[in-house]
Design an enzyme around this catalytic site. Sequence first.
Site, PDB file in Angstrom:
ATOM      1  N   ASP A 194     -10.491   5.156  12.642  1.00 44.53           N
ATOM      2  CA  ASP A 194     -11.819   5.665  12.985  1.00 44.53           C
ATOM      3  C   ASP A 194     -12.005   5.806  14.491  1.00 44.53           C
ATOM      4  O   ASP A 194     -12.419   6.863  14.982  1.00 44.53           O
ATOM      5  CB  ASP A 194     -12.909   4.758  12.408  1.00 44.53           C
ATOM      6  N   CYS A 199     -27.569  10.732 -15.667  1.00 41.00           N
ATOM      7  CA  CYS A 199     -27.789   9.455 -16.356  1.00 41.00           C
ATOM      8  C   CYS A 199     -29.249   9.016 -16.197  1.00 41.00           C
ATOM      9  O   CYS A 199     -30.126   9.592 -16.811  1.00 41.00           O
ATOM     10  CB  CYS A 199     -26.806   8.397 -15.844  1.00 41.00           C
ATOM     11  N   TYR A 200     -29.533   8.001 -15.370  1.00 40.28           N
ATOM     12  CA  TYR A 200     -30.930   7.605 -15.151  1.00 40.28           C
ATOM     13  C   TYR A 200     -31.743   8.794 -14.633  1.00 40.28           C
ATOM     14  O   TYR A 200     -32.931   8.931 -14.942  1.00 40.28           O
ATOM     15  CB  TYR A 200     -30.998   6.442 -14.165  1.00 40.28           C
ATOM     16  N   GLY A 256     -28.763   4.931 -12.220  1.00 38.62           N
ATOM     17  CA  GLY A 256     -29.332   3.682 -11.734  1.00 38.62           C
ATOM     18  C   GLY A 256     -29.446   2.666 -12.856  1.00 38.62           C
ATOM     19  O   GLY A 256     -29.376   3.016 -14.034  1.00 38.62           O
ATOM     20  N   LYS A 269     -14.560   7.906   4.837  1.00 35.76           N
ATOM     21  CA  LYS A 269     -13.269   7.545   5.429  1.00 35.76           C
ATOM     22  C   LYS A 269     -12.213   8.631   5.220  1.00 35.76           C
ATOM     23  O   LYS A 269     -11.479   8.984   6.153  1.00 35.76           O
ATOM     24  CB  LYS A 269     -12.778   6.231   4.800  1.00 35.76           C
ATOM     25  N   HIS A 295     -21.643  11.061 -16.514  1.00 38.43           N
ATOM     26  CA  HIS A 295     -21.399  11.064 -15.070  1.00 38.43           C
ATOM     27  C   HIS A 295     -20.323  12.096 -14.706  1.00 38.43           C
ATOM     28  O   HIS A 295     -19.131  11.833 -14.849  1.00 38.43           O
ATOM     29  CB  HIS A 295     -20.950   9.681 -14.607  1.00 38.43           C
ATOM     30  N   GLU A 347     -19.472  12.921 -11.777  1.00 35.36           N
ATOM     31  CA  GLU A 347     -18.856  12.577 -10.493  1.00 35.36           C
ATOM     32  C   GLU A 347     -17.622  11.690 -10.628  1.00 35.36           C
ATOM     33  O   GLU A 347     -16.842  11.561  -9.675  1.00 35.36           O
ATOM     34  CB  GLU A 347     -19.883  11.897  -9.575  1.00 35.36           C
TER      35      GLU A 347
END
Length: 510
Positions: free
Chosen positions: A225, A81-82, A54, A366, A167, A169
């Site tokens: 979708d 991180c944060y 964040g 998605k 990070h 991710e």
Amino acid sequence: MNEKIIILDFGSQYTQLIARKVRECGVFAEIHPYNLSIQKIKELSPKGLIFSGGPASVYEFDSPKPPKEIFDLGIPILGICYGLQVITHQFGGKVDKAARREFGRANFKVLKHNKIFDKIPDSSVVWMSHGDRVEEVPQEFEIIGETESSVSAIVHPLKKIYGLQFHPEVHHTEYGKQILENFVRRICNCKDEWNTKSFIDTQIENIQRTVGNEEVILALSGGVDSTVCAVLLHKAIGKQLHCVHIDTGLMRYKESDIVVNLFKQSFQIPITLINAEDVFLSNLKGVTDPEEKRKIIGKTFIEIFEQEAKKFPKVKWLAQGTLYPDVIESTNVKGPSATIKSHHNVGGLPEKMNLKIIEPFRELFKDEVRKVGLELGVPSWFIERHPFPGPGLAIRIIGEVTKERLEILRIVDQLFIEEIQKANLYNQIWQAFAVLLPIKTVGVMGDERTYENVCALRSVTSIDGMTADWFKFPYDVLERISNRIINEVKGINRVVYDITSKPPGTIEWE
């Protein structure tokens, strides 16, 4: 899902990416605001918690922090991180401004082996994005990893609380996915339960239980979708589903024909086709403002759909292809984002329809919807099609939308896509389309002076459409595209290529 990981969002731009990476490990993950109550966490019964990064600083008075009781739940926690800094601060450690900020790649060293670093080498590249750093590690915590500039990994061995300054991710972190997999599998002991087939089986049961013997109506745009949603619903409830496709006249080349044929011939799903081109063009006459176009198209679509829905008096449910990013956007720590423009998709069907809402994909991203579509037998050529905005070609015509201008743009767009496919570049591109500009330029054709329209071509690469870079076409392909458009489309005598990235530009022009 019986087993899940909860991600508490502290405002990171990467929060959705954490959820996607955890799901790629075969474990269901869902995102909640950082201040989710202890009672709600207990009700959700997660196997583990992840604190996102964040933009705040933990030593600021009003910085976001979770309730302290969260650390006494006995649930493994990973702070990123944060998230690491929150853990440090709330356990009595010290966080302060870093003497040297770290942004981008950094060399990470494992100082002490731990389950979270299984199959991770002692040295690897990680991705940093922070201006604060841990100055003093709390008591009972151990430092298990570092970079040249900061403490980068800590653990409370007894409470199974972990913190990473980098990070895991993002794909720039070499072994990031392995680290997340170690956390959810080895530390949280989650089973591999989240996959496309299990999702389909679970949703079919949910739909049948929820809908019962009642009927459902779906506005079928022809996009991925709504199409996959329709196929799933039909598999679950068969003839109780009514699909309505409204041809706005703003569609791509033969779009409605493709959609109707696909449903009737490939899926054997009945579909009602409404030709409403004249209504939309009449309502758009003289309108040039992009937002006004969107509002008119949305309002017209709703009015026509409502009118059609009245023909099915037994319908009690409205199916929508809402995706997980839409759900997150309305609940995350930052709240709804600033309105850059109205949503690309025509939606917002009003409450006065008095229908209950069913959203089978509200848990999916998605790329997960595409996988579900392939599992359900939707042809790959359809699943892989580029995104197309709900307002259609109306927002790719700068200025007034007329039948003549639509026909010109439709042909240009089709030629553009044809040449991309011939060059085997289509699947390398996130989205490609043409834009008709409201200006004319002088040209020469067959020794005659011309004064005709300019069209712009737009083609971008992206992961999720949030950011995008312009696609670097081979010059010979661009040349072929330009030649075909100018030679075959009456009304165009100049072609330009848009090389703007997002940000600062948006993908669509309007």
